[in-house]
Design a protein around this motif. Structure first.
Motif, mmCIF file in Angstrom:
data_model
loop_
_atom_site.group_PDB
_atom_site.id
_atom_site.type_symbol
_atom_site.label_atom_id
_atom_site.label_comp_id
_atom_site.label_asym_id
_atom_site.label_seq_id
_atom_site.Cartn_x
_atom_site.Cartn_y
_atom_site.Cartn_z
ATOM 1 N N SER A 49 2.022 7.994 -5.947
ATOM 2 C CA SER A 49 1.056 9.292 -5.726
ATOM 3 C C SER A 49 1.643 10.373 -5.281
ATOM 4 C CB SER A 49 0.119 8.851 -4.700
ATOM 5 O OG SER A 49 -0.869 7.748 -4.787
ATOM 6 N N TYR A 50 2.537 10.446 -4.459
ATOM 7 C CA TYR A 50 3.338 11.531 -4.057
ATOM 8 C C TYR A 50 4.069 12.133 -5.279
ATOM 9 C CZ TYR A 50 5.721 15.187 -1.354
ATOM 10 O OH TYR A 50 6.237 16.378 -0.841
ATOM 11 N N VAL B 271 -0.977 12.760 1.365
ATOM 12 C CA VAL B 271 -0.140 11.603 1.159
ATOM 13 C C VAL B 271 1.017 11.394 1.726
ATOM 14 C CG1 VAL B 271 0.831 10.368 -1.011
ATOM 15 C CG2 VAL B 271 -1.225 11.800 -1.511
ATOM 16 N N LEU C 204 1.239 4.874 -2.258
ATOM 17 C CA LEU C 204 1.515 6.185 -1.875
ATOM 18 C C LEU C 204 2.598 7.032 -2.185
ATOM 19 C CD1 LEU C 204 0.559 5.516 1.870
ATOM 20 C CD2 LEU C 204 -0.961 6.928 0.420
ATOM 21 N N GLU D 280 1.004 -1.048 0.169
ATOM 22 C CA GLU D 280 0.148 -0.031 -0.045
ATOM 23 C C GLU D 280 0.892 1.082 0.002
ATOM 24 O OE1 GLU D 280 -3.331 0.135 -0.410
ATOM 25 O OE2 GLU D 280 -2.825 -1.817 -0.755
ATOM 26 N N THR E 134 -4.457 10.172 -7.740
ATOM 27 C CA THR E 134 -5.249 10.099 -6.362
ATOM 28 C C THR E 134 -5.908 11.532 -6.032
ATOM 29 O OG1 THR E 134 -4.624 10.022 -3.868
ATOM 30 C CG2 THR E 134 -3.011 11.042 -5.137
ATOM 31 N N THR F 165 1.629 8.563 4.519
ATOM 32 C CA THR F 165 3.158 7.738 4.506
ATOM 33 C C THR F 165 3.978 7.758 5.626
ATOM 34 O OG1 THR F 165 2.962 8.219 2.212
ATOM 35 C CG2 THR F 165 5.273 7.413 2.846
#
Length: 428
Positions: free
Chosen positions: A69-70, A83, A66, A62, A76, A87
């Motif tokens: 996504s960042y 994010v 993240l 998962e 996202t 994290t």
């Protein structure tokens, strides 16, 4: 200081022993180490590092999403701050995820053809280092990776161009391509690397964020801003004075030093039992640190132990101690000689001399018999709690450290008793 960075061959050897080798295709062929440590646009089905912990196995996959996504490589609905917060909080709360995050960031910032994504990956690494350190066994590996990027901007630009050209040849038909971007957007990668290198040195010693309160969005923002704007904590005295030049051009002393000292006195610190010995609530200290770094002193403070603890932290975290390293031997050689101890102070660089004299003048207030009766902190106790914040023994030998600790305390005691600091009154 950190150990000498490990060699490429040692890093490859470390990776072969610790990487959780992934497979691909219907024949489950093992992916090579170089591919395991190169940017990946897809998801991962198991952690990058070997682990038997089921929770870590699930969370690692998962967390990779993240990270993507960042870096802008996965869509996202969350903004970047959120994010980063999710994290960082996962890793801060779960120690077993920390090395996993750093190895994922190493992967996603290797052979990444999008400069913006690459920069955001390094930014997330810099933010993470403000909250937690890698494990001791992973520290050398991470340091070696960062070290290779300290002066790598030209190489990175060239590598991106090569990879883009290679992909364009392979994908010459109508297959959808990932957006390429070789233009510099934002900071050079070497700027992130230099910041991360210094941050790793510090967090390896301090251990990162302490306390019970989870990271906040404000702390995430502060950690990101610190990449460009040096913090008032952990910087050199020269950097701190340079940073305050615009706001307090006439000040001879660091604003943070004088303000926190005055707060301790304003809240009745000289009448508080155990001042400097009894720590303030760590979460309250963290909150005050955040505000002080934004040049604010809240009016709601009531416990003098809070600014007192932060003041000690400021001295302790200075990049170079108040008494610079080249004067250390002279200090511990003259720990019983008042005249020689005072003479050492006169040899210090002007800024260090003023900062040290202000501190000694401050401690002399607490050493007055009328205050000692309330605080139970006589000159010996004051020297004991403050000496480690002014002098740093470089030896690794426990016997030398133990012996020098006594001499450091005695040296500071000499200054509290014998140094004339009357000239410091009214100086800011």
């Amino acid at each position: 200081t950190l150990r000498k960075p490990i060699s490429q061959s040692s890093m490859a050897d470390w990776a072969s022993k610790n990487l959780n080798m992934h497979t691909q295709g219907i024949f489950r062929r093992r992916i090579s180490i170089s591919n395991m440590l190169s940017w990946n646009g897809g998801s991962i089905k198991k952690p990058m590092l070997i682990t038997s912990n089921r929770t870590i196995k699930k969370e690692a996959c998962e967390m990779f999403k993240l990270v993507q996504s960042y870096m802008g490589d996965r869509q996202t609905r969350m903004d970047q701050n959120h994010v980063a917060l999710v994290t960082v909080t996962k890793c801060w709360s779960m120690q077993g995820l920390r090395d996993e995050l750093y190895i994922q960031l190493i992967r996603q910032t290797t052979d990444n053809t999008c400069y913006r994504s690459l920069a955001w990956g390094w930014e997330l690494m810099a933010i993470s280092l403000a909250f937690f350190s890698p494990s001791p066994k992973f520290q050398s590996y991470l340091e070696g990776y960062i070290y290779r990027h300290l002066d790598s901007d030209e190489n990175i630009a060239q590598r991106i161009k090569e990879l883009v050209d290679l992909k364009n040849k392979k994908n010459s038909k109508s297959r959808k391509k990932r957006k390429q971007n070789t233009e510099d957007e934002g900071l050079p990668i070497s700027t992130y690397a230099k910041y991360c290198y210094r941050k790793l040195q510090k967090v390896a010693v301090t251990g990162g964020k302490k306390g019970l309160r989870k990271p906040t969005v404000e702390e995430i923002t502060h950690a990101r801003n610190a990449i460009v704007t040096p913090s008032l904590f952990g910087s050199s005295l020269e950097e701190i004075m340079l940073r305050q030049q615009d706001m307090y051009p006439g000040n001879k002393l660091p604003w943070v030093q004088t303000q926190l000292s005055q707060q301790v006195l304003a809240l009745g610190g000289e009448q508080t039992e155990g001042i400097f010995r009894i720590p303030g609530d760590i979460d309250e200290v963290n909150a005050l640190k955040l505000q002080v770094d934004q040049w604010r002193i809240p009016s709601s403070l009531s416990d003098p132990n809070i600014p007192a603890s932060l003041l000690k932290l400021w001295y302790r975290e200075l990049e170079e101690p108040v008494i610079p390293q080249q004067f250390y031997k002279e200090c511990i050689s003259n720990y019983e000689n008042p005249d020689a101890a005072v003479a050492v102070v006169q040899l210090l660089p002007e800024l260090n001399r003023l900062v040290l004299c202000y501190l000694i003048h401050f401690l002399q207030i607490f050493a007055q018999p009328s205050n000692v009766g309330r605080t139970k902190m006589d000159v010996n106790n004051l020297a004991m709690v403050m000496a480690p914040n002014c002098l740093r023994c470089q030896s690794d030998d426990p016997r030398i450290i133990f012996e020098n600790t006594r001499k450091e305390m005695s040296f500071l005691r000499m200054l509290i008793v014998h140094l004339d600091t009357s000239f410091i009154k009214g100086l800011v």
